[in-house]
Design a protein around this motif. Sequence first.
Motif, short mmCIF file in Angstrom:
data_model
loop_
_atom_site.label_atom_id
_atom_site.label_comp_id
_atom_site.label_asym_id
_atom_site.label_seq_id
_atom_site.Cartn_x
_atom_site.Cartn_y
_atom_site.Cartn_z
N THR A 145 -22.48 -15.63 -5.63
CA THR A 145 -23.04 -16.17 -4.40
C THR A 145 -22.11 -15.76 -3.26
O THR A 145 -20.90 -16.00 -3.34
N ILE A 146 -22.65 -15.14 -2.23
CA ILE A 146 -21.83 -14.57 -1.16
C ILE A 146 -22.20 -15.24 0.16
O ILE A 146 -23.36 -15.21 0.59
N MET A 147 -21.20 -15.86 0.80
CA MET A 147 -21.38 -16.60 2.05
C MET A 147 -20.78 -15.80 3.19
O MET A 147 -19.58 -15.52 3.19
N CYS A 148 -21.59 -15.42 4.16
CA CYS A 148 -21.15 -14.44 5.17
C CYS A 148 -21.08 -15.03 6.57
O CYS A 148 -21.92 -15.83 6.97
N GLY A 149 -20.09 -14.56 7.30
CA GLY A 149 -19.96 -14.87 8.72
C GLY A 149 -19.81 -13.57 9.49
O GLY A 149 -19.16 -12.64 9.03
N GLY A 150 -20.41 -13.50 10.68
CA GLY A 150 -20.33 -12.28 11.48
C GLY A 150 -21.62 -12.03 12.22
O GLY A 150 -22.56 -12.83 12.17
N ASP A 151 -21.69 -10.91 12.89
CA ASP A 151 -22.87 -10.57 13.68
C ASP A 151 -24.05 -10.25 12.77
O ASP A 151 -23.91 -9.58 11.74
N ALA A 152 -25.23 -10.70 13.17
CA ALA A 152 -26.43 -10.51 12.35
C ALA A 152 -26.72 -9.03 12.07
O ALA A 152 -27.06 -8.67 10.93
N PRO A 153 -26.61 -8.12 13.05
CA PRO A 153 -26.90 -6.71 12.75
C PRO A 153 -25.97 -6.12 11.70
O PRO A 153 -26.40 -5.33 10.85
N ALA A 154 -24.68 -6.51 11.74
CA ALA A 154 -23.73 -6.01 10.74
C ALA A 154 -24.09 -6.56 9.36
O ALA A 154 -24.06 -5.84 8.36
N PHE A 155 -24.42 -7.85 9.30
CA PHE A 155 -24.83 -8.45 8.04
C PHE A 155 -26.06 -7.74 7.47
O PHE A 155 -26.12 -7.43 6.28
N ASP A 156 -27.03 -7.47 8.33
CA ASP A 156 -28.26 -6.83 7.87
C ASP A 156 -27.98 -5.44 7.28
O ASP A 156 -28.67 -5.01 6.36
N ARG A 157 -26.98 -4.77 7.81
CA ARG A 157 -26.65 -3.43 7.32
C ARG A 157 -26.03 -3.45 5.93
O ARG A 157 -26.14 -2.47 5.18
N VAL A 158 -25.35 -4.54 5.58
CA VAL A 158 -24.60 -4.56 4.31
C VAL A 158 -25.23 -5.42 3.23
O VAL A 158 -24.88 -5.31 2.06
N SER A 159 -26.19 -6.28 3.59
CA SER A 159 -26.65 -7.30 2.65
C SER A 159 -27.25 -6.70 1.37
O SER A 159 -26.99 -7.18 0.26
N ALA A 160 -28.07 -5.66 1.51
CA ALA A 160 -28.68 -5.07 0.31
C ALA A 160 -27.63 -4.43 -0.58
O ALA A 160 -27.71 -4.52 -1.81
N THR A 161 -26.62 -3.81 0.01
CA THR A 161 -25.55 -3.19 -0.78
C THR A 161 -24.77 -4.25 -1.54
O THR A 161 -24.42 -4.05 -2.71
N LEU A 162 -24.50 -5.39 -0.91
CA LEU A 162 -23.77 -6.47 -1.58
C LEU A 162 -24.58 -7.03 -2.75
O LEU A 162 -24.02 -7.67 -3.64
N GLY A 163 -25.87 -6.79 -2.74
CA GLY A 163 -26.71 -7.22 -3.86
C GLY A 163 -26.34 -6.56 -5.17
O GLY A 163 -26.80 -7.01 -6.23
N ALA A 164 -25.50 -5.53 -5.15
CA ALA A 164 -25.04 -4.91 -6.39
C ALA A 164 -24.28 -5.90 -7.24
O ALA A 164 -24.26 -5.79 -8.48
N TYR A 165 -23.64 -6.90 -6.60
CA TYR A 165 -22.90 -7.91 -7.37
C TYR A 165 -23.19 -9.33 -6.90
O TYR A 165 -22.53 -10.27 -7.35
#
Length: 303
Positions: A145-165
């Motif tokens: 489970t990954i809890m993220c803080g930061g700008d929404a556009p940056a999160f959107d760019r990485v979220s699918a990649t983080l789905g690897a784990y």
Amino acid sequence: MTSPTTQSPASLRVAFLGLGVMGYPMAGHLQRAGHSVTVYNRTAAKAQQWAKEYGGNAAATPAEAVRDADIVAACVGNDDDLRSIVLGEHGAFAGMKADAVFVDHTTASADVARELYAVAREKGLHFVDAPVSGGEAGAKNGVLTIMCGGDAPAFDRVSATLGAYGRAVTRIGEAGAGQLAKMVNQICIAGLVQGLSEAINFGQRAGLDMPLVLDVINKGAAASWQMDNRGQTMIDGKFDFGFAVDWMRKDLGLCLAEAQRNGVSLPVTALVDQFYGDVQALGGSRWDTSSLIHRLRVLSGKA
């Protein structure tokens, strides 16, 4: 916003910094997902071992590892460790290309997340604090489970990649919000483990068949991940695995420091932190956090 983790992102250049019990398998999941991964670890032999096992690349410094990377992920020990791999002439920020995203999975302070977010923005980079929950088993099985803080556009760019784990990748809010959410997580766990320890110790002293009792009550309101995954090992007195007491004390220290800053009282958390200090004194620094029950057995002369 929670990102679905079933999406398969296009192959990217990814760097991963820090190959401890969490980072090693996390970086492996990225490589197996089809990304081109370069790793860095303070102990170079560990990075070479990872590269041989997964077929990725190893670099001698963070700056070298992140060169040309679209996403840089890190999982190290604490605030100082994080600064050491990010800042300076050999740090990640010195080598990252413009507009790349740095994702920090370290459980660290909200202050350092905000600090590094500000430095990143000054350099034309992005920073997402993204602490994880799920422990070593979650990292190995790719279900964190990954809890993220930061700008929404940056999160959107990485979220699918983080789905690897990660089975759940969620943006909580602005910079630092991920770390604050992880503190909430650890506060909850501290109370749960102490309560479960007291319950099992009580039941055993009363002569109950505790595996049977846990099986029964785990179908009701007392059910929890801790009971599912640690109940039997606590009954058996087995603690040589899992999330170490040393790490939990580090995390609870972050919680207590943040609470002092914002004026919140955490009486149960402070007490459990002291109990973990007792476990350390009993030689349990590297035991799983469920070893709180061992302290109770020692106090009752039943260890």
